[in-house]
Design a protein around this motif. Structure first.
Motif, PDB file in Angstrom:
ATOM      1  N   PRO A   1       0.921  -1.328  -0.117  1.00 33.89           N
ATOM      2  CA  PRO A   1      -0.010  -0.012  -0.087  1.00 33.89           C
ATOM      3  C   PRO A   1       0.858   1.440  -0.001  1.00 33.89           C
ATOM      4  O   PRO A   1       1.815   1.298   0.662  1.00 33.89           O
ATOM      5  N   ARG A   2       0.442   2.367  -0.841  1.00 33.35           N
ATOM      6  CA  ARG A   2       1.315   3.520  -0.703  1.00 33.35           C
ATOM      7  C   ARG A   2       0.528   4.749  -0.035  1.00 33.35           C
ATOM      8  O   ARG A   2      -0.526   4.904  -0.196  1.00 33.35           O
ATOM      9  N   TYR A   3       1.358   5.332   0.833  1.00 37.66           N
ATOM     10  CA  TYR A   3       0.674   6.502   1.622  1.00 37.66           C
ATOM     11  C   TYR A   3       1.672   7.487   1.507  1.00 37.66           C
ATOM     12  O   TYR A   3       2.935   7.587   1.097  1.00 37.66           O
ATOM     13  N   ASP A   4       1.182   8.815   1.775  1.00 40.14           N
ATOM     14  CA  ASP A   4       2.027  10.081   1.662  1.00 40.14           C
ATOM     15  C   ASP A   4       2.979   9.865   2.932  1.00 40.14           C
ATOM     16  O   ASP A   4       2.821   9.190   3.907  1.00 40.14           O
ATOM     17  N   ALA A   5       4.255  10.492   2.631  1.00 45.09           N
ATOM     18  CA  ALA A   5       5.451  10.285   3.746  1.00 45.09           C
ATOM     19  C   ALA A   5       4.626  10.804   5.140  1.00 45.09           C
ATOM     20  O   ALA A   5       4.996  10.266   6.192  1.00 45.09           O
ATOM     21  N   GLU A   6       3.876  12.039   5.021  1.00 48.10           N
ATOM     22  CA  GLU A   6       3.467  12.422   6.323  1.00 48.10           C
ATOM     23  C   GLU A   6       2.534  11.468   7.098  1.00 48.10           C
ATOM     24  O   GLU A   6       2.453  11.507   8.210  1.00 48.10           O
ATOM     25  N   GLU A   7       1.839  10.837   6.353  1.00 47.82           N
ATOM     26  CA  GLU A   7       0.779   9.732   6.527  1.00 47.82           C
ATOM     27  C   GLU A   7       1.554   8.922   7.454  1.00 47.82           C
ATOM     28  O   GLU A   7       1.046   8.337   8.623  1.00 47.82           O
ATOM     29  N   VAL A   8       2.707   8.379   6.840  1.00 48.92           N
ATOM     30  CA  VAL A   8       3.358   7.286   7.350  1.00 48.92           C
ATOM     31  C   VAL A   8       4.199   7.650   8.898  1.00 48.92           C
ATOM     32  O   VAL A   8       4.043   7.150   9.702  1.00 48.92           O
TER      33      VAL A   8
END
Length: 207
Positions: free
Chosen positions: A155-162
């Motif tokens: 799954p791909r997420y925005d860096a800030e979400e991670v």
């Protein structure tokens, strides 16, 4: 890039190559959850044949080894992975991959001795598996970088979400990388080495 002038105590050793300047050798830990990509990272970058302690997972591990999210995985690191990479003319990194399974965590204290910094590999399929490594290095006071392993099917997420999901501080670097790519791994290792050196020169306490 030059690393001369740094005094890194037990985290490094210095030696001279014939006809060359002084070389600094640095120990970096590669940590993360089971199946996150630690062995893959070491194998992708090491300039020597990597030492691995991969063992076939057997029926005895059923109910003990959590393979959820990594159904194709049939081996596990039981002690450590080891590799070496020359980052600059005067800097060599020695890479020590930690075992990811809970039952082998007793190895972590020994592997962490003398380390300059650590890379915590984050697998977004099982992001909660990163928490143990993050907590370990936070408690130890060892500078670390969180590296999100980007590969097909993850799954791909925005860096800030991670960053928010991991609950890591703003000064902790977070990188998106591919553990299979030599160039990507190299940039990640340079980033953690630079972060660790900045931490040391800023006078933050180390274990």
């Amino acid at each position: 890039m030059s690393w001369k002038g740094f005094s890194l105590d037990s985290a490094t050793s210095e030696r001279r190559r014939p006809g060359a300047s002084r070389v600094t050798a640095v120990k970096i830990l590669i940590a993360g959850g089971f199946g996150a990509g630690k062995t893959t990272l070491v194998g992708a970058i090491s300039e020597i044949p990597p030492l691995t302690t991969e063992a076939i997972m057997t029926a005895a591990g059923v109910g003990v080894d959590d393979t959820g999210g990594v159904p194709g995985k049939s081996t596990t690191t039981v002690a450590m992975d080891f590799g070496r990479i020359t980052i600059a003319e005067d800097l060599i990194l020695y890479l020590f991959g930690t075992p990811g399974q809970n039952r082998f965590w007793f190895m972590w204290d020994e592997l962490a001795r003398g380390a300059l910094g650590a890379v915590v590999i984050v697998d977004t399929r099982r992001i909660e598996d990163s928490f143990a490594a993050l907590d370990f290095f936070e408690h130890l006071g060892l500078p670390y970088l969180a590296a999100v392993n980007c590969f097909e099917g993850a799954p791909r997420y925005d860096a800030e979400e991670v960053r928010q999901a991991l609950a890591i501080a703003g000064h902790v670097p977070l990188a998106l990388f591919d553990a299979r790519s030599r160039d990507s791994v190299r940039q990640t290792l340079i980033a953690v080495a630079e972060h660790a050196l900045r931490t040391l020169t800023a006078g933050r306490p180390r274990p």
